[in-house]
Design a protein around this motif. Structure first.
Motif, short mmCIF file in Angstrom:
data_model
loop_
_atom_site.label_atom_id
_atom_site.label_comp_id
_atom_site.label_asym_id
_atom_site.label_seq_id
_atom_site.Cartn_x
_atom_site.Cartn_y
_atom_site.Cartn_z
N ALA A 280 0.83 -1.21 0.00
CA ALA A 280 0.00 0.00 0.00
C ALA A 280 0.86 1.26 0.00
O ALA A 280 0.58 2.22 -0.71
N MET A 281 1.93 1.24 0.80
CA MET A 281 2.82 2.40 0.83
C MET A 281 3.57 2.55 -0.49
O MET A 281 3.86 3.67 -0.92
N ALA A 282 3.87 1.42 -1.16
CA ALA A 282 4.54 1.49 -2.46
C ALA A 282 3.65 2.14 -3.51
O ALA A 282 4.14 2.74 -4.47
N PRO A 289 -6.08 6.35 3.79
CA PRO A 289 -6.48 5.56 2.62
C PRO A 289 -5.98 4.12 2.67
O PRO A 289 -6.69 3.19 2.24
N MET A 290 -4.77 3.91 3.19
CA MET A 290 -4.25 2.55 3.29
C MET A 290 -5.11 1.71 4.23
O MET A 290 -5.44 0.55 3.94
N MET A 291 -5.50 2.28 5.36
CA MET A 291 -6.33 1.54 6.31
C MET A 291 -7.73 1.29 5.74
O MET A 291 -8.27 0.20 5.86
N TYR A 292 -8.29 2.32 5.13
CA TYR A 292 -9.67 2.22 4.64
C TYR A 292 -9.79 1.28 3.45
O TYR A 292 -10.77 0.52 3.35
N LEU A 293 -8.81 1.30 2.55
CA LEU A 293 -8.92 0.56 1.30
C LEU A 293 -8.24 -0.81 1.34
O LEU A 293 -8.68 -1.74 0.64
N ILE A 294 -7.19 -0.95 2.13
CA ILE A 294 -6.38 -2.17 2.07
C ILE A 294 -6.45 -2.99 3.35
O ILE A 294 -6.81 -4.17 3.32
#
Length: 383
Positions: A280-282, A289-294
């Motif tokens: 996600a960070m890549a 957004p990383m928490m919500y989507l991934i």
């Protein structure tokens, strides 16, 4: 001997033969699961005997010897020295109080509307393939609570009484049980997620506050929380400032449940492989957004059993509000035992049996729905 007599070559497909009856259907299932070995057979027979010894008296009491109609206790008293079964006539007489408590009878239509709106919004929200999920969620989580609040408590605009005020002190029965349970469930899940994320935060202040909050509420029993919120909290408020008793209970139950929910969610977050975060960070996603989507969709999917287990525990713990003077379903049933009109040896057993049936239906429904969602959402995690 001719060569063709030594072998046979089939020139057409053999007909399909049905599987042996001993391996299919009910008989096949029983042979495979109940009588597959001597030890399983012995355990099955012992289990059947134990189940029969428990179920047979229950059926005898609840159905065979039960009294279904009557005007008072005389109908439910043992006749000719026989056994007295369940007094369902008493349940029928007290049924409105079990559902509405002491809510004014001329205003119970408002409670019925709240029940109907709750079902109309919850059912399509729970069915995965129903369209307009976002609109449905907004109506259920934002619009419905506002409408339910004014319907249940009343609405006065200036000198105009749109709906007469009904104090929460006269609420009771299933109404109080559902208000506390639904409010606690809906409010504790997002708060628990926030606490779980805060406990894993790299910012020391947020992490420390989250840890202290979680460990504090997990370290005290719910009965103590209810006593504090109902009895001790008013002592610390400024003079003239008061909170409704039901509101205090709702806050206490929500915070208590959120602490347990946070640990359930944290277990799901820790189960997500580190590569998901790195991927996600890549992609350039920031934290939210990383928490919500991934991350959160995967984590919550993994801990569905734990989440539902917390919900079921919360639903059953609503019976503890009786100790602070609120008559939920169980409290309303217990208060009915003091009525001499229906005082019989079987009244108490019947009331508790009715309460057990109601709680079992709700808890079993939540359990089965969680299993349905697990089967629908699992992607490579099921073993």
């Amino acid at each position: 001997m001719a060569t063709t007599d030594l072998f046979h070559i089939r020139t057409e497909e053999a007909p399909h033969m049905p599987a042996p009856i001993s391996t299919t259907g009910v008989i096949g299932w029983m042979r495979q699961n109940l009588f597959s070995s001597i030890s399983n057979t012995v355990l099955t027979i012992i289990g059947i005997l134990i189940a029969y010894s428990l179920i047979e008296p229950l059926i005898q009491f609840a159905l065979i010897d039960a009294v279904w109609t009557g005007q008072n206790r005389e109908a439910c008293l043992p006749q000719d020295g026989g056994h007295s079964g369940a007094c369902w006539a008493y349940v029928k007489a007290y049924f409105p109080q079990f559902i509405y408590g002491r809510y004014p009878s001329e205003e119970v239509w408002r409670v019925d509307i709240v029940y109907a709106l709750f079902l109309l919004l919850l059912v399509p929200l729970a069915i995965p393939n129903v369209p307009f999920k976002r609109l449905n969620a907004i109506l259920f989580l934002i619009v419905f609570p506002v409408i339910a609040y004014f319907l249940l408590t009343g609405l006065v605009i200036g000198d105009l009484v749109v709906l007469p005020i009904v104090e929460t002190a006269v609420w009771g029965g299933l109404l109080v049980t559902l208000v506390i349970a639904v409010t606690g469930i809906v409010a504790s899940l997002p708060l628990g997620i926030a606490l779980a994320l805060g406990r894993r935060s790299k910012m020391p202040i947020i992490r420390t506050v989250s840890i202290v909050f979680i460990e504090f509420w997990r370290g005290v029993p719910l009965i103590t929380v209810l006593f504090m919120s109902s009895v001790m909290l008013p002592l610390f408020l400024p003079e003239g400032v008061t909170f409704d008793k039901l509101l205090r209970v709702l806050i206490g139950v929500t915070l208590f449940s959120a602490a347990y929910m946070a640990e359930v969610v944290r277990g799901g977050l820790q189960a997500i492989p580190k590569g998901q975060y790195e991927g996600a960070m890549a992609l350039g996603l920031r934290f939210w957004p990383m928490m919500y989507l991934i991350v959160l969709p995967q984590a919550l999917k993994l801990v569905i059993p734990g989440i539902v287990n917390t919900f079921i525990g919360l639903f059953k713990d609503t019976t503890l509000v009786l100790i602070v003077g609120m008559f939920d379903l169980l409290g309303q049933i217990q208060s009915s035992f003091t009525d001499p009109t229906w005082s019989t040896p079987s009244t108490g057993h019947t009331g508790y049996l009715f309460a057990a049936m109601v709680f079992w239906c709700f808890c079993f429904g939540m359990s089965r729905y969680s299993i349905f969602m697990e089967n629908k959402l699992h992607t490579g995690h099921k073993r």
